[in-house]
Structures are given as C-alpha cells and as structure tokens.
Design an enzyme around this catalytic site. Structure first.
Site, PDB file in Angstrom:
ATOM      1  CG  ASP A 192      -2.339   0.425   0.901  1.00  0.00           C
ATOM      2  OD1 ASP A 192      -2.517   1.218  -0.050  1.00  0.00           O
ATOM      3  OD2 ASP A 192      -3.280   0.010   1.605  1.00  0.00           O
ATOM      4  CD  GLU A 232       0.197   4.202  -7.986  1.00  0.00           C
ATOM      5  OE1 GLU A 232       0.502   5.353  -8.299  1.00  0.00           O
ATOM      6  OE2 GLU A 232      -0.734   3.574  -8.521  1.00  0.00           O
ATOM      7  CD1 TRP A 233      -4.917   3.218  -3.180  1.00  0.00           C
ATOM      8  CD2 TRP A 233      -3.933   5.134  -2.601  1.00  0.00           C
ATOM      9  NE1 TRP A 233      -4.507   3.084  -1.886  1.00  0.00           N
ATOM     10  CE2 TRP A 233      -3.897   4.250  -1.499  1.00  0.00           C
ATOM     11  CE3 TRP A 233      -3.379   6.399  -2.473  1.00  0.00           C
ATOM     12  CZ2 TRP A 233      -3.324   4.595  -0.272  1.00  0.00           C
ATOM     13  CZ3 TRP A 233      -2.806   6.737  -1.258  1.00  0.00           C
ATOM     14  CH2 TRP A 233      -2.786   5.852  -0.175  1.00  0.00           C
ATOM     15  N   GLY A 234      -3.285   4.660  -8.289  1.00  0.00           N
ATOM     16  CA  GLY A 234      -3.171   5.397  -9.537  1.00  0.00           C
ATOM     17  C   GLY A 234      -2.624   6.795  -9.369  1.00  0.00           C
ATOM     18  CG  ASP A 235      -2.866   8.854  -5.566  1.00  0.00           C
ATOM     19  OD1 ASP A 235      -3.952   8.757  -6.179  1.00  0.00           O
ATOM     20  OD2 ASP A 235      -2.782   9.043  -4.334  1.00  0.00           O
ATOM     21  CG  ASP A 258      -9.407   2.269  -0.916  1.00  0.00           C
ATOM     22  OD1 ASP A 258      -8.469   1.924  -1.649  1.00  0.00           O
ATOM     23  OD2 ASP A 258      -9.275   2.491   0.302  1.00  0.00           O
TER      24      ASP A 258
END
Length: 414
Positions: A162, A195-198, A217
C-alpha cells in the site's frame, strides 16, 4: 557489537532509506526486477479480508476462509489466493524483523501458510511502502529486505503493498526497492502495487510488479462517490470509468487492478452481476471481498460462473473496450483466444431497457490484440453467458431486455 547478519541487514536498511526517500530523480528500472512471466499469466483470483473484516482478522478466520474456498467450490473455479490485508502485524523484534500480532495469530504466520497450502491454496499478506500502514501498523519503509525475507520464510505467495504514510517518498523507488527485495528473497511472490493510480503506476510498473491499482478504493455501491475528507471511495461505475481508458497497459503478467470485488456485500443481485461481469470484461484481478462462509446462493452463482470467469482468464490477456454508448447503455467488446469475442451490454440507468440487438452493426479491428470483429461478414455462434444457453446465430436480430443496473453478456465464436 553487531553480528555479521545484523551488519548486513543494517547495510540493506541504509540502502533502502536512500533509494526510497532521498532521490527525486527518475528511477532507472532494470530487467532483473521484472516479474517472472509464468507467475501471473492471467489475472490473479482469490479473496481478501479488508472489505468485510477490515482490521478484525485472526488466524481462525483465515483458516475458515480457506476451508470455505475449498468446500464451496471456489478453488475449483480458479480462486487461489487467501489474502490477509492490513492489521495482521505485531511489533518488530530487537533485530527489526516484523512479527505477527501474538493475540490474533498465536501460532504465527508460517503454520497458517502451511495450512492454506495444504488446502491447495496460496497465502497473501499486506504491507505498506510508508512508515506505517493505512491502519497504523508498522510499514516496510527501511525494512524492505528484512520483510521480504520474512515473508519468504513464512511461505507467503502474494504481497499487496500500500501507499499510506509515504510523505517525500518516490513511488518508483519505493516499489522498485521492494520488488528487488522480493526477488532477492528466493521465493516467487506475486507483487501487487497499491498506490491508487496517484503516480500513474500503470505507465511504469510492468517492470516491477504483476498488478497495480488504477483507482481509489472501491465502495459497496453501484453509482456513488463518498468523500471522507482526505480521500474518496468510489462506486462500481466510477471505478469502471477510470480503469477503462488504461487497457493498453494491461496484459499477461501485468494487470490493471480496479480494486477488490464487492459482490455479496449489499448491492442488488443485478448490480452484483454487472459488477462481476465488468471486472471480467476488463481482465481485472478477481479478488473476492465478501464473507464466503455465509454467502447466499445468488452470490455464489455469480462468483462461480465459469463461463464468465473464462472471459476474465482468457489467455490472450487483453482488456475489453467500451465500443459504443447510447442513452445510458454501454456496448463492450473483449477479444479472446481463437478469434472469439465477449460482447457485453451494460445498463447504467435505473430503468429496464429493451433493445433490438443487431450484431452486424458492430464491426471493428482492435489494434491492441490484432483481432477483428466482423459480424457483418461473419456469422458467429452466440452463447448467453448468464443463462448458459446457446442462442440463434449472430446474423439474427434479437430483442433483449437489460434490467436496471444489469448486463447481458454473450460469447461469440466461429
């Protein structure tokens, strides 16, 4: 005075801090970090603890889930990984090695991995590239090689990594460092970047990991966006829209990950079916997030639909595309092996829709796969994936009802 092992670990940790934190320059990736091609040739399938249980996990739960994976036929359908998400952690010992929470995992992780493996399954674990995990447990920053070695010794098969508490950390450096540590551990471990696409990991991570999150999420709703102040969780449709344009980045051994499945967690059966279908159309990892021990028959029927799973797991490994949008209906095509195609109509509206479906109106050449859909000049056999029935050939126009927030899915083959 440090022992030789402690000295080696200290050198590793010093290198880890320098590589992950200090250098703002682009990190040069190299082939030695690349995942093994055979390890994740199709999107991984399994279960994860977070959606239902969050931090309330222990070894008894994981054993019961492993039992249910087998008894309810999920292993036979291809679901392999039993993944512990955040909060399994205890503290680090005097030498910096991470320990499991002694109250929740009194026997430790190695016996748990052995139990899972004896069932024919694989065990996944969770950590974070920052100083702490999202749940406030010890992160892997500065301990990458120690943690990777620990996971290997425990018999872990999958790592979700994460991105919380990563201030001033270079994402490429942090993930490349853990990839190097995993390779050095001597065990084949699937590496899931989260990394949530950041930082647009989808554009650079194929040389590092097997899958990467492309969105924030998921939330258990079909069409919503929930704002929690510092972050947002997204409904099925919102995640679908973010993941769809990224199809060129996905393929065998490197997958776009639009997050875990919420099937069975409170949406309607129609919405669950649409959710599952669209993840399969996008060649997404199928990581279940429900309590499979107590799931309903309707939920079980959705997640064990082998014909739908076959579309997700097709060895061509190409993500589907949104071909046409008309009045709240979306028409999706996914090229498959041997010239087959998956054809899906998604109803995003709150009303049932009745259409006359003419396959000859859909003709395209897909540059990504090199496959052509030529229904105007070719007649395909038509199989309804959700009714499990063969229908009239593709040269026949058919009247189709698509319920609100639902889909129809066909497999077309010569």
């Amino acid at each position: 005075m440090k022992t030789p092992l402690a000295l080696l670990c200290g050198l590793m940790l010093s290198a880890a801090v320098c590589m992950a934190q200090g250098d703002p320059q682009p990190v040069q990736l190299n082939h030695s970090l690349a995942p093994k091609p055979a390890l994740c040739a199709t999107p991984p399938m399994g279960w994860s603890s977070w959606n239902v249980f969050a931090c309330s996990i222990d070894e008894n739960l994981i054993r019961e889930i492993a039992d249910a994976m087998v008894s309810k036929g999920l292993l036979d359908c291809g679901y392999t990984y039993v993944n512990m998400d955040d909060c399994w952690h205890g503290e680090r010992d005097a030498d910096g090695f991470i320990q499991a929470n002694a109250e929740r995992f009194p026997h430790g992780i190695k016996p748990l991995a052995d139990y899972v493996h004896a069932k024919g399954l694989k065990l996944g674990i969770y950590s974070d590239a920052g100083s702490e995990t999202c749940g406030g447990k010890p992160g892997s920053q500065g301990y990458e090689f120690q943690d990777a070695l620990t996971y290997a010794r425990w018999g872990v098969d999958y790592l979700k990594y994460d991105w919380c508490n990563t201030e001033n950390v270079n994402s490429k450096g942090a993930y490349a460092l853990m990839a190097k540590a995993l390779r050095a551990s001597g065990r084949d471990i699937v590496f899931s970047l989260c990394e949530w696409g950041d930082t647009r990991a989808y554009s650079w991570a194929s040389e590092i990991g097997h899958l990467w999150r492309t969105t924030g999420d998921v939330n258990c709703c079909f069409d919503c966006e929930l704002d929690f102040g510092g972050w947002k969780s997204l409904g099925v449709l919102q995640i679908l829209d973010k993941n769809e344009p990224l199809r060129k980045y996905a393929g065998p051994n490197h997958w776009n990950d639009p997050d875990m499945l919420e099937v069975g967690n409170g949406m309607t059966v129609n919405e669950d079916r649409a959710h599952f279908s669209m993840w399969c159309m996008m060649a997404a990892p199928l990581i279940l997030g429900n309590d499979i021990r107590t799931m309903s028959k309707a939920t079980a029927d959705i997640i064990t639909n082998r014909e739908m799973i076959a579309i997700d797991q097709d060895s061509l490994g190409v993500q589907g595309l949104r071909y046409r949008v008309e009045s709240g209906l979306e028409y999706w095509l996914k090229p498959l092996q041997n010239g087959d195609w998956a054809f899906c109509v998604l109803n995003r509206t709150l009303s049932d829709r009745v259409i006359d479906l003419d396959f000859s109106a859909f003709n395209m050449y897909d540059n990504l796969s090199g496959n052509a859909f030529r229904s105007a000049s070719h007649t395909y056999r038509v199989r309804n994936v959700w009714t499990h029935k063969d229908e009239t050939p593709s040269n026949r126009v058919r009247t189709v009802t698509i319920p609100a927030h639902d889909v129809v899915v066909y497999r077309l083959s010569y």
